[in-house]
Structures are given as structure tokens and as C-alpha cells.
Motif scaffolding. Structure first.
Motif, short mmCIF file in Angstrom:
data_model
loop_
_atom_site.label_atom_id
_atom_site.label_comp_id
_atom_site.label_asym_id
_atom_site.label_seq_id
_atom_site.Cartn_x
_atom_site.Cartn_y
_atom_site.Cartn_z
N LYS A 870 0.83 -1.20 0.00
CA LYS A 870 0.00 0.00 0.00
C LYS A 870 0.86 1.25 0.00
CE LYS A 870 -2.41 0.88 3.71
NZ LYS A 870 -3.47 0.77 4.73
N ILE A 871 0.61 2.14 -0.96
CA ILE A 871 1.26 3.44 -0.99
C ILE A 871 0.17 4.51 -1.07
CG2 ILE A 871 3.33 2.51 -2.09
CD1 ILE A 871 2.38 3.78 -4.72
N ASP A 872 0.58 5.77 -0.95
CA ASP A 872 -0.39 6.86 -0.97
C ASP A 872 -0.80 7.23 -2.39
OD1 ASP A 872 -0.26 6.94 1.74
OD2 ASP A 872 0.96 8.77 1.87
N LEU A 873 -2.08 7.55 -2.56
CA LEU A 873 -2.59 8.17 -3.78
C LEU A 873 -2.76 9.64 -3.47
CD1 LEU A 873 -3.71 7.87 -6.69
CD2 LEU A 873 -5.97 7.51 -5.66
N THR A 874 -2.00 10.47 -4.17
CA THR A 874 -1.89 11.88 -3.82
C THR A 874 -2.33 12.76 -4.98
OG1 THR A 874 0.00 11.36 -2.40
CG2 THR A 874 -0.30 13.66 -3.02
N VAL A 875 -3.11 13.80 -4.66
CA VAL A 875 -3.50 14.80 -5.65
C VAL A 875 -2.61 16.01 -5.44
CG1 VAL A 875 -5.32 16.36 -6.42
CG2 VAL A 875 -5.87 14.01 -5.82
N MET A 876 -1.98 16.49 -6.52
CA MET A 876 -1.09 17.64 -6.40
C MET A 876 -1.27 18.55 -7.61
SD MET A 876 2.31 15.28 -6.84
CE MET A 876 3.17 16.37 -5.76
N ALA A 877 -0.79 19.78 -7.46
CA ALA A 877 -1.02 20.80 -8.50
C ALA A 877 0.29 21.31 -9.07
CB ALA A 877 -1.83 21.95 -7.93
N GLY A 878 1.25 20.44 -9.28
CA GLY A 878 2.52 20.88 -9.85
C GLY A 878 3.36 21.61 -8.82
N ASP A 879 4.51 22.11 -9.27
CA ASP A 879 5.44 22.75 -8.34
C ASP A 879 5.74 24.19 -8.71
OD1 ASP A 879 6.82 22.33 -10.63
OD2 ASP A 879 8.43 21.12 -9.73
N ALA A 880 4.81 24.83 -9.41
CA ALA A 880 5.07 26.22 -9.83
C ALA A 880 4.97 27.19 -8.68
CB ALA A 880 4.09 26.60 -10.94
N PHE A 881 4.16 26.86 -7.67
CA PHE A 881 3.91 27.84 -6.61
C PHE A 881 4.36 27.37 -5.24
CE2 PHE A 881 0.94 28.76 -9.99
CZ PHE A 881 1.00 30.14 -10.10
N ASN A 882 5.12 26.29 -5.16
CA ASN A 882 5.56 25.79 -3.85
C ASN A 882 7.07 25.96 -3.64
OD1 ASN A 882 6.57 23.82 -5.51
ND2 ASN A 882 5.47 22.11 -4.54
N LYS A 883 7.67 26.85 -4.41
CA LYS A 883 9.10 27.06 -4.26
C LYS A 883 9.42 28.05 -3.15
CE LYS A 883 10.19 24.30 -7.64
NZ LYS A 883 10.79 22.98 -7.33
#
Length: 1178
Positions: A870-883
Motif C-alpha cells: 500500500k502506498i499513498d494516492l496523492t493529488v497535487m497541483a505541480g510545483d510552480a507555486f511551492n518554491k
């Protein structure tokens, strides 16, 4: 005592009994689990509750406070503490030693069930119990496979200009150092790159592989309770959403989450009987492939279906790194293994090595990987156990030499002693098998001319092997402590045998045949031998029932000594007379010396005559001194007062400060660096690399490197782990005995970094946890965290002397605060919804929080099974705004209307701060300063300095008004408890010994004379410890304190001998007190020195031979050694003088005249003067 007669006349039965004890003892020895130390622990139950994304304040208020409210009254709990940190809360409950942990965990669990509710996103609490074995016994590092020596030689032949550099690379036997040198060389010479692993091989991405292949294989090894993978990147299935596409289809991130959660499940749909078959129906939609996730239907807009693939891509990726491992400049993965309780660590380690070899051969090497073992606890165990075994062998050999000198002094003995001693030492320094030759020499000498010594010596192996049977039957382990107990007992094991044999010799020398002498000689002394043995054993009874941590250590050594001495008693009244009856030749009485007699035996050996003349002169000197003292009442009083005063004065002046448990000398030194709150993992890695660079001169060395240029020992292995909020590093020395010298080296390397807390220490044998060990915890408890932090800051600053113009309270001490930040706030970004604007956009606070989570970290929505795991199923929105935090306010958020609006249109974004961790002690907020004093400052001194110079001034200043308190805890608290318990047990041991002697003598006065000799032994113990400290630092830890308990049972034996013999002379020979005392001193000097010498030389190797594990029992041995030597010398003057005073003061007291079993008359009505009284040598 017809039993003795039956034993002597049935030698086969006795032999079979001895062989059975030996056989079962050897079987028990092979089956007993071997460990480093006894399993010492404080029973604890830990409750961990995870709430992803929650702040420490939320964890405290919503989880910890609620749980503590229910747990406050758990039966048997002694301490309740908790930690609230980012996303996790942990409560630790300590119970009294001996608590049934199965019942305890049931009680804790039933209390937790009464917590009304938990936050929706919080996991259920997980309960674990403490296990003394739950400490890693082995560490392995997964890294790239270095090139073979053949490949390097081939490369060198192709590039001869690099032969010098390649020779240096090949010279190291450390694979990690070899790869580092290759990488460094490749920077200057790119052609070397062909020797390096391929660039696409990234070790941190192999975490799941390590869990599936390596961790699983290790956990199948018998005796391994758990294996853990540390470092690397965790897999996750990522749904990367395109926010513009999402908004264009009038969808939100919340809707994506809800669809994925609801669809990702299989559902049972019942069963149906159709004919002779039964069908089970299942509705299947649990995600099994990325394509299945992409094909999930999100919505239907204008009759057109919208799938996940229309607004997102699904791919297997990795979570943000939470822990990284680096060894010799290379990113790696660490795997450790923990031993199951009761498992034999030697067998477990052999299984782990075999598993490592198998994994390397079959799985890793074909993939260009390798697994390297960097820590092996059995190295220290094997060295420690070997050293104790060597001490037992040498002690046994020295004991036999003493017996031969006293019983069979002559030219053959003088010729045999160097050979026996040389082979015994050779068995230590060359090969253990040489001891077989030593044993052959002893047996040969015994049959040739030293039959008495051989008979007595039988008590040693039989008693020791029989002790293994008793230890195994009681469920104890074979460890350094129990083996040290056996080593201490070696010299004592022959005492009972000497008493019995000497009486048999006396009767044999009177003309009795060997059989009659064996039976009657044993019958005369068996009762006294039993009584004497009981006085030795009785002092350990209180120790066995001590429940503190120290008591758990004492128990093994107490059981080992009592079992061995008890068995020696059985051997002395069964095997010794049986063997003596057959080993003694029928000779004329005048051919044998009367052993124990002060008169020189009639022998033609000039050596023996010289030896006996020296003994007679020495005895005459002692008797002469006593004769002078006995003439004057004033001299008697002055002698007693002088000796008692000297004993008390020396003890007071030389009494060392008290320590807790010895740290041991395990070859593993830890360094811990705690930076300011908010440091990210890249910055933590930079700190670790900085320390790595500082230590490089110590580990990047060659065989011909001049180590004298370094201010510390060379480093064999070095790695560091970035995990959580700290950098942890482990270091091992090339020379295991010098590992403690690495502490200042590591301390210097990790110290001096701005705004960081750093600590370096050698791992303790008896404490668990990275920061446990020899510490004084200053706990400040109260309601307001800010005020607690202020007081904690004062304690920290005063301890280290960081206040301008001040000196440290304890120079050289290290201090670490808990919480680690000590008031420095952890940076936070607060997002507060604009209620009107967010309502207009149909976005709740939960929707906004989930949207931000997808942008920053990626939000967990469900589980995904990858290869059955079992691993995580993750929803993410790219890395443009998390720097950076500056971009967050402008991050786009998809709203139900189909618009993309910036986050600052829905919420206020502000940078703030909050506590990094909130600790509780007994349900109140607390701050702890953990102080580790330097080795040259005893724990008792550190406690005193902290209390007088820090704690008391704070109390007097009024800063604790309003419900605040400050106290010393941790190891300091345990030391206070152990010291109180031990003082009580020493007093109890004295009382038990006195009562036993009172019953033996049928008098309250004579035992008092004997018990007053104990201060002389205590003074000798203090002197012995002081002498040891002239050569090596040895504090008075609680194990060393046990030496004074041992002295009570052994020091009184010689005074018993003199008092008992004096009473015999007065009773049977009608001597006056003065003549009786002088005669008892004259006749008892030889057996006193004989038995004392065997005991002293038997345990001398424990004190004199350094090595692994010797730091555990060296202090105890020096106390017993010093106490025996000093008390033996002064008892010959003190006890006769005190006895004369007692007889004069109680002159009207009638001396009992009853007969005892060992004082009966012979058949011809001749009164038999007892053999050298066994009462003094049990």
C-alpha cells in the motif's frame, strides 16, 4: 551424617551425579541466550497518534489533553509524559519494575476507549510496549557496488599515468571510502567515470526495493523481531492536476478528491448458488494501474464525460524526502535489525550475516548494488565474553598455583608453577586451546605430587558448569555481568573444599586409613561449612529482590555467585571426600604435613622448609603483636579505637562521588546537531556535510598515515542521517578500545555552528534512545509555555556559561533542551479565509485548506496498491507555486464557477510562528534541559552543582510562583532511587549476617565482635577503588557499590574463624581467654592466608586485565580485592583485641558448652580439635 559414608563408599553414584550435572550444565550453556548485558528496562507503554498536517497546539488541545484526562489514573503508572509536535502526538507511561505489561497495556487501551472522539483526519492511536531488546544490534548500508580489484587493475594498465592514485584507492578496505576517492578522482580525470556506477542508479529511490527484498529477508531470520529501512524516498501515485483545465470544466480539487476516494474500493456483492457451484459476487473498482485512475469519471458537462485524464496526469513518483542517509559523501539507505526478547544475539547475528551474504550474491550484486554491515553489536559482546572467560581461566590457574604452594611446597611445585602460569597466559594471548595444555599440566602435577590441590581444584569446574544449569533453569541469559559473577566466585569455590580436605588430611596424618579419614573428616566440619556458606549467600538475598534498574543488573551477578558457592558446598561434602579417599596413598602418618598446622611439616625439601620457616616467623610476629596488646587494657582500647578511627577516616576522606550505571565502551559514538526551527532538509544536509568535511582527516586515511598528527583516534566508519528536525551521525573507531576518545573529536566537529545545539556522546549499554544515558534532566513544569521557556533558557545559559561574564557551572558539560527549539518559534504560514469572498465563490475553509495542501505538498486522498504493498494516492497541483512562501498568495485556485482565482482573493496569507513542540509532565506543560557532565565529573557532583548553583537560586528568586516547579529527573532521579535502595539493602545484609551468626554462636555478643570488622573491609574497598583511580578513571557506580555488599559476606569469615577457635580452646582445652586468643591466632594464620590468597588471586585478573566489558566489573573487583586484603591483615589484630575486651567486659557471661556436629568426640574419647575452622573460609 551417614550420607557422607554412603557417598565415599559409592564412588560410581557420585561420579554419575557429577557427570549428569556437568552434562546438563553444558546443555544449558549451549541453549542459554547470549547477550551483552541483562535485559534492564523500565516498563513503559507508548501511545502515538498521527494527525497529518496538524500543528503542535492542535495536537495538544484536540488529542493529547483528551487522552491524558483518561490516562491519569492508570493503575501502577509511575510517570506520565507527552510530546506534541507537527502531525503527531506521543504519550509515554512508565510503570513500576515488575509490572505485567500484558495487563498494563489492556488497562491503557480500555482507558483510551473512553476518549469521546478524535478529529476526522486523525489516525487511531497505536500502542507499543517497551522492550529491552528493542535496540538495533546491526546496521547495514545499501550503496552502489564498487568495481572489483581486477577491474581497477585493468583500468590502471590502460591508464598508467593514474597508477599512483589508483594504488591509493585500492589500498583501502572500506568500500565507501573507495567510492569516494573514485568520485573525487573522476572530477579531475573524467575517464575514471567508467569505474563509477551508472548515473541513472539513484540509491534513495530504492527504498521500496529495500523494504521488499532486504527488510523482508532480515525479518525472516530467527530471533529478529523487526527490521527498519531508514532514508530513501517513499513511492506515491501522483495525480498531477492542471488547474486551468480543471477550472475550464467547472471542477474543483475537492470534487477530484471525492471521486477518487469513493471509487477506489472493491465491494462485496453477496453470493449465489447456481447448480452445484456457489459464486461470490464482487464489485471491483479498486485502483490497480495508473490507467485505471486516469479513466475515472469526474463529471458530465453538457453531455460530455470528463475523466481524470482530461484534467490531470497520473504517474508514479516520490514523496518529499523526510530522511536521508549519507555515508562517505554518498547518498545511501540504512537498514537496521532489532533482536527479539530472549534470543541469542550471537545466533541472530550469524543469521543476519548469512542473509546479508545471500542478498548480496543473489539480488544486489547482479543489479550493481551491495549491502555493507557498518555496526555489529556482537563484536563488543564477543570481546567482552572472551575477556571474562580468559579471566576465569587465569583465575583458576592462579588458584591452583596457590593451593600447590600452600599444600605441596617443594621443588616439583616450583618447577611446575612457571609452566602452568606460562600456558595460562599463552591461552589468553596466543590461542585458547593452549589452556588444554595448562589443564594437562595441573592434572599431571596433581597425580604426581599435588593430589590435595587436585582434589580441591575439582570444585572449580564442577561448580562453574553446574551454575550454568541453575542460570538456565531460572531463565537468565549468559552475559558479561553473570560471567563476571562466576569470575568473582572462582577463588571462593575452593574455600569449602580446602576446609574439608584439610580436616581429612589432619585425620589422615593421625594414621587413619583414607576411607575413614575422608568420612570422619567431612562429618566433623560439614555443619560449620554449611553455616559459613549461608553467611556468604545470605548477603545477596536482599539484592535479588531489588526492583530498580540497578537491581535487575545485580540479580544476575548475585545468582551467579550464590549458585556457584552453593554448588561448591555440595561438591565439598560429596565429591571431595570421595576423591580424597581414593587419591590419598596409604603412607605413614609422619610422611604427611598436618595441613593447617602452624608447625613446619617434617619434610626433606629445603624449599618447603624455608617456606614453612617464613610462615612460622610471620605467624610468630603476628602472635607477638597480639601478645603485647593483650597485656594492657589501655593498649587494647587504643588499638580498637585507632583501627576503627582509621577505617572511618580513610573511608570518609577517600569516599568517591556516586555515579549511576557505567556507560560501557561500545564502539559507537553519536553526534546530534539540532538547528534552529524551520531548517529544511537541504539545509540539514548541508550541516551534515559540513561535519563530514571536518571529520575527513580522521576517516580518509591510509595504512601509512601518521596518526600522531591527529588529536584523536582514526575513524573506521562514518555516516549521518537527516531525519525530522535534526542531523544524527554515527562514528566507529578503528581501535574499538579508543572509541571513547572520539567523543571530544565529534564534539569539536559538531559544535561551533551558529544558532545550533550540538551534543556528542558514546552510546550507553543500559539506556535507550539517542539522547539517553548519563544525564541530569532539569525539568521545569507550569502552565505558561513562554514563562517555562524563559526559565529553561536561564538553566541552559548558566549550565554552559553563555551569559557574558559568567563561567559554566560544569566545565565541559553538554546540554540539550526539550523542546529542541527552547522558545525559538517555528515559522508558520497562516491562511485565514475571507468569509464573504469565499462564500461567494462557494469555497469552504476545508476546501481552501485542501486546495493549498495540493499546491504545497500534495494531498493524500486514498490508498494505492503497488505490487501488493500500500502506498499513498496523492493529488497535487505541480510545483510552480511551492518554491517559496512569496508565490503562495498568487497561487490559482479552481472554484465551482469555473474561474481560477488567486489564493489571496479567498483568504489572507500571513507569515507567523508557533511552538515547534509542546511537552507535558504529569499533564502539565514542561521544558527540560538535559545536561551531560564530562566523564571526570561524577553524576552526584553534577547534581549537587546544578541544584546549588542553578535550581536553588531560581527557587529563591520567586520565578516559580504561581504553580511552577523545578526538579532533577532522568538518570539523576534513578541514581537517587538506586542509592536509597542499595543503602537499605546493605543494612539488611548486615542484619541478616548478624542474625545468622547469632544463631550459630548461640550468643548476641560474639557476632557483634565479628560484625564490627566490616568497617575495616569497607575501608579496604575504598582504598582499592582509590588505587585503581590512580591508573584509570573508575567512579563509584551502582555496580561498584555491590562490591561492598559482597564484602559483608566475605570479610566476616576470617573473624568468625578466630572467634570460633578461641571459644573452642576455652571450652574444650580450658584455656584462659588470653591464651585461647593467642593460640587461635597462631593456628589459624595459615588457613586464613591460604583461603584469602585463593580468593584474591582468583578475582585479580578481573581488575588487572583491561579490555572490552572490563569497565562494567573492574570497580566491583577492586572494592572486593582491596577489602579482602586490608581486612585480612588488620583482622588478625583487631578481632583478637576486640574479643578480649568483650570477654573482659562480659566476664560473667558463661561460655556455652554444648556439643555441635563438628565438635564430637572420637571413639577413643580423645577430643578432636576442629580442623582449620571452615567458618572463616566459606
Amino acid at each position: 551424617m551417614q550420607l557422607v559414608d554412603s557417598f565415599v563408599r559409592n564412588p560410581v553414584k557420585v561420579t554419575v551425579g557429577v557427570l549428569l550435572v556437568t552434562l546438563f550444565g553444558l546443555v544449558a550453556l549451549l541453549r542459554m541466550p547470549m547477550q551483552l548485558t541483562p535485559e534492564v528496562e523500565t516498563p513503559t507503554v507508548s501511545i502515538e497518534t498521527r494527525w497529518p498536517g496538524a500543528s503542535p497546539q492542535e495536537i495538544e488541545q484536540e488529542i493529547i489533553v483528551e487522552q491524558e484526562e483518561q490516562l491519569k489514573g492508570v493503575e501502577g503508572a509511575t510517570k506520565l509524559s507527552s510530546e506534541s509536535s507537527d502531525s503527531v502526538g506521543k504519550i509515554t507511561i512508565e510503570f513500576a519494575v515488575g509490572t505485567d505489561m500484558d495487563q498494563a497495556i489492556l488497562k491503557v487501551n480500555s482507558r483510551l476507549q473512553q476518549v469521546r472522539e478524535y478529529p476526522e483526519e486523525a489516525d487511531q492511536p497505536v500502542l507499543t510496549t517497551s522492550d529491552a531488546a528493542a535496540r538495533a544490534i546491526a546496521w547495514f548500508i545499501l550503496s552502489a557496488l564498487p568495481p572489483t580489484h581486477e577491474r581497477i587493475e585493468q583500468f590502471t594498465s590502460e591508464h598508467p599515468e593514474l597508477s599512483t592514485q589508483m594504488a591509493r584507492i585500492q589500498s583501502t578496505d572500506n568500500s565507501g571510502l573507495m567510492m569516494l576517492r573514485l568520485r573525487n578522482l573522476a572530477v579531475e580525470h573524467p575517464e575514471v567515470t567508467e569505474l563509477l556506477p551508472p548515473a541513472e542508479l539513484e540509491i534513495p529511490k530504492l527504498r521500496r526495493f529495500a523494504e521488499d527484498e532486504i527488510e523482508a529477508r532480515f525479518e525472516r531470520v530467527t530471533g529478529v523481531s523487526q527490521s527498519n529501512v531508514i532514508g530513501g524516498l517513499e513511492d506515491e501515485m501522483q495525480v498531477v492536476v492542471n488547474l486551468e483545465q480543471l477550472a475550464a470544466r467547472q471542477l474543483t480539487l475537492t470534487e477530484v478528491r471525492d471521486v477518487l476516494r469513493s471509487q477506489n474500493r472493491d465491494t462485496s456483492a453477496g453470493n449465489l448458488d447456481d447448480g452445484k457451484r456457489r459464486y461470490v459476487f464482487r464489485a471491483l473498482n479498486q485502483f490497480r494501474t495508473p490507467q485505471q485512475v486516469e479513466n475515472q469519471l469526474l463529471a458530465v458537462r453538457d453531455g460530455r464525460p470528463i475523466y481524470v485524464r482530461d484534467v490531470a496526469t497520473v504517474e508514479l513518483g516520490y514523496k518529499k524526502a523526510e530522511g536521508l542517509v549519507r555515508r562517505f559523501g554518498d547518498d545511501s539507505i540504512a537498514i537496521n535489525c532489532e533482536r527479539a526478547g530472549g534470543a541469542n544475539v550471537i545466533d541472530v547475528m550469524a543469521g543476519l550475516r548469512a542473509a546479508c551474504e545471500e542478498v548480496n550474491r543473489d539480488i544486489l550484486h547482479p543489479r550493481g548494488l551491495m549491502l555493507t554491515q557498518v555496526y555489529d553489536e556482537t563484536d563488543y559482546i564477543n570481546s567482552s565474553v572472551d575477556l571474562v572467560q580468559q579471566n576465569i581461566l587465569i583465575g583458576g590457574a592462579l588458584t591452583m598455583i596457590v593451593l600447590m604452594v600452600f599444600l605441596h611446597m617443594g621443588v616439583p611445585t616450583l618447577l611446575s608453577i612457571p609452566l602452568i602460569l606460562a600456558t595460562a597466559l599463552a591461552s589468553v594471548y596466543i590461542s585458547p586451546w593452549i589452556f588444554v595444555l595448562c589443564l594437562a599440566l595441573v592434572i599431571g602435577a596433581g597425580f604426581a605430587f599435588a593430589r590435595g590441590a587436585l582434589v580441591v581444584g575439582l570444585a572449580i569446574p564442577v561448580s562453574i558448569v553446574g551454575t550454568f544449569l541453575i542460570l538456565g533453569g531460572l531463565g537468565r541469559s549468559l552475559n558479561v555481568i553473570s560471567l563476571a559473577g562466576l569470575a568473582f566466585a572462582v577463588g571462593m569455590l575452593v574455600d569449602n573444599a580446602v576446609v574439608v580436605l584439610e580436616n581429612i588430611y589432619r585425620r589422615y596424618s593421625m594414621g587413619e586409613d583414607p576411607f575413614t579419614a575422608a568420612v570422619r573428616g567431612t562429618q566433623e566440619v560439614w555443619g560449620a561449612v554449611v553455616s559459613s556458606t549461608l553467611t556468604t549467600i545470605a548477603v545477596f538475598l536482599p539484592v535479588v529482590f531489588m526492583e530498580e534498574e540497578a537491581g535487575q543488573l545485580f540479580r544476575d551477578i548475585a545468582i551467579a555467585i550464590t549458585a556457584a558457592v552453593g554448588l561448591s558446598l555440595v561438591v565439598s561434602v560429596t565429591l571431595i571426600p570421595t576423591a580424597a579417599a581414593r587419591l590419598f596413598r596409604r603412607r605413614a602418618a609422619d610422611d604427611l604435613p598436618e595441613l593447617g598446622s602452624a608447625e613446619a611439616p617434617q619434610t626433606t625439601s629445603k624449599v618447603a622448609q624455608a617456606f614453612n620457616r617464613f610462615g612460622a616467623r610471620f605467624g610468630g610476629l603476628i602472635v607477638g603483636i597480639n601478645d603485647i596488646i593483650q597485656r594492657s587494657y589501655t593498649l587494647q582500647v587504643a588499638t580498637v579505637c585507632l583501627l576503627v578511627g582509621l577505617a572511618v577516616g580513610v573511608s570518609y576522606l577517600l569516599w568517591p562521588r556516586v555515579e549511576y550505571l557505567p556507560n560501557g565502551n561500545r564502539n559507537l559514538v553519536m553526534g546530534i546537531v539540532i538547528p534552529p526551527p524551520g531548517y529544511n532538509i537541504d539545509k540539514l544536509m548541508a550541516l551534515g556535510e559540513k561535519v563530514e568535511g571536518k571529520l575527513q582527516p580522521y576517516w580518509d586515511i591510509d595504512k601509512d598515515t601518521d596518526l600522531s598528527q591527529l588529536d584523536g583516534p582514526a575513524i573506521q566508519d562514518f555516516f549521518f542521517v537527516v531525519r525530522g528536525r535534526q542531523v544524527f551521525m554515527g562514528v566507529r573507531a578503528k581501535d574499538p578500545l579508543k572509541s571513547a576518545e572520539l567523543v571530544p573529536v565529534i564534539q569539536k566537529a559538531v559544535g561551533g555552528m551558529p544558532d545550533t545545539f550540538a551534543i556528542a556522546k558514546q552510546t550507553s549499554l543500559f539506556e535507550r534512545g539517542l539522547t539517553a544515558g548519563r544525564t541530569v534532566d532539569v525539568e521545569i513544569v507550569g502552565p505558561d509555555i513562554d514563562r517555562l521557556v524563559a526559565v529553561g533558557g536561564q538553566v541552559f545559559a548558566k549550565t554552559l556559561g553563555t551569559i557574558p561574564g559568567s563561567e559554566p557551572v560544569i566545565p565541559g558539560a553538554q546540554a540539550q533542551p526539550a523542546p529542541p527549539s527552547l522558545g525559538l518559534p517555528s515559522p508558520e504560514v497562516h491562511i485565514e479565509p475571507k468569509l464573504i469572498h469565499s462564500a461567494e465563490m462557494e469555497m469552504s475553509a476545508t476546501d481552501i485548506g485542501f486546495a493549498v495542501d495540493t499546491i504545497i505538498d500534495g494531498a493524500y486522498v486514498s490508498d494505492y496498491f503497488l505490487g501488493g504493498k500500500k502506498i499513498d494516492l496523492t493529488v497535487m497541483a505541480g510545483d510552480a507555486f511551492n518554491k517559496s512562501t512569496g508565490n503562495l498568495a498568487s497561487a490559482p485556485i479552481a472554484v465551482p464557477s469555473g474561474q481560477l482565482v488567486s489564493l489571496d482573493a479567498l483568504a489572507d496569507v500571513s507569515i507567523s510562528s508557533g511552538p515547534e513542540q509542546i511537552n507535558h509532565r504529569e499533564r502539565q506543560r514542561a521544558v527540560t534541559i538535559q545536561v551531560t557532565p564530562p566523564p571526570n565529573v561524577a553524576l552526584e557532583d553534577a547534581m549537587s552543582l546544578i541544584d546549588t548553583q542553578i535550581v536553588q537560586p531560581i527557587r529563591e528568586s520567586g520565578q516559580l510562583d504561581g504553580g511552577y516547579r523545578i526538579a532533577l529527573a532522568g538518570t539523576a532521579d534513578k541514581l537517587s532511587q538506586a542509592w536509597k535502595a542499595l543503602r537499605f539493602n546493605v543494612l539488611l545484609a548486615v542484619i541478616i549476617t548478624y542474625l545468622l551468626m547469632a544463631a550459630l554462636f548461640e550468643s548476641w555478643m560474639y557476632p557483634l565482635v565479628i560484625i564490627l570488622s566490616v568497617p575495616l573491609g569497607a575501608a579496604g574497598g575504598v582504598i582499592g577503588l582509590a588505587i585503581l583511580n590512580l591508573f584509570i578513571l573508575q567512579p563509584l557506580d551502582v555496580l561498584t557499590m555491590l562490591g561492598f555488599v559482597v564484602l559483608i559476606g566475605t570479610v566476616v569469615n576470617n573473624p568468625i574463624l578466630i572467634v570460633h577457635q578461641t571459644l573452642n580452646h576455652m571450652r574444650f582445652d580450658e584455656m584462659a581467654p588470653r591464651e585461647a586468643i593467642l593460640e587461635s591466632v597462631r593456628t589459624r594464620i595459615r588457613p586464613i592466608f591460604m583461603t584469602t590468597t585463593t580468593t584474591v588471586l582468583g578475582l585479580a585478573p578481573l581488575v588487572l586485565f583491561p579490555g572490552a566489558g572490563s569497565e562494567l566489573y573492574r570497580g566491583l573487583g577492586s572494592v572486593v580485592l582491596g577489602g579482602l586484603v586490608v581486612s585480612t591483615i588488620f583482622t588478625l589484630v583487631f578481632v583478637p583485641t576486640l574479643l578480649r575486651l568483650a570477654l573482659e567486659m562480659f566476664g560473667g557471661v558463661k561460655i556455652p558448652h554444648e556439643h555441635h556436629a563438628w565438635e564430637h568426640e572420637t571413639a577413643d574419647d580423645t577430643v578432636i580439635d576442629p580442623a582449620p575452622s571452615p567458618l572463616g573460609v566459606g
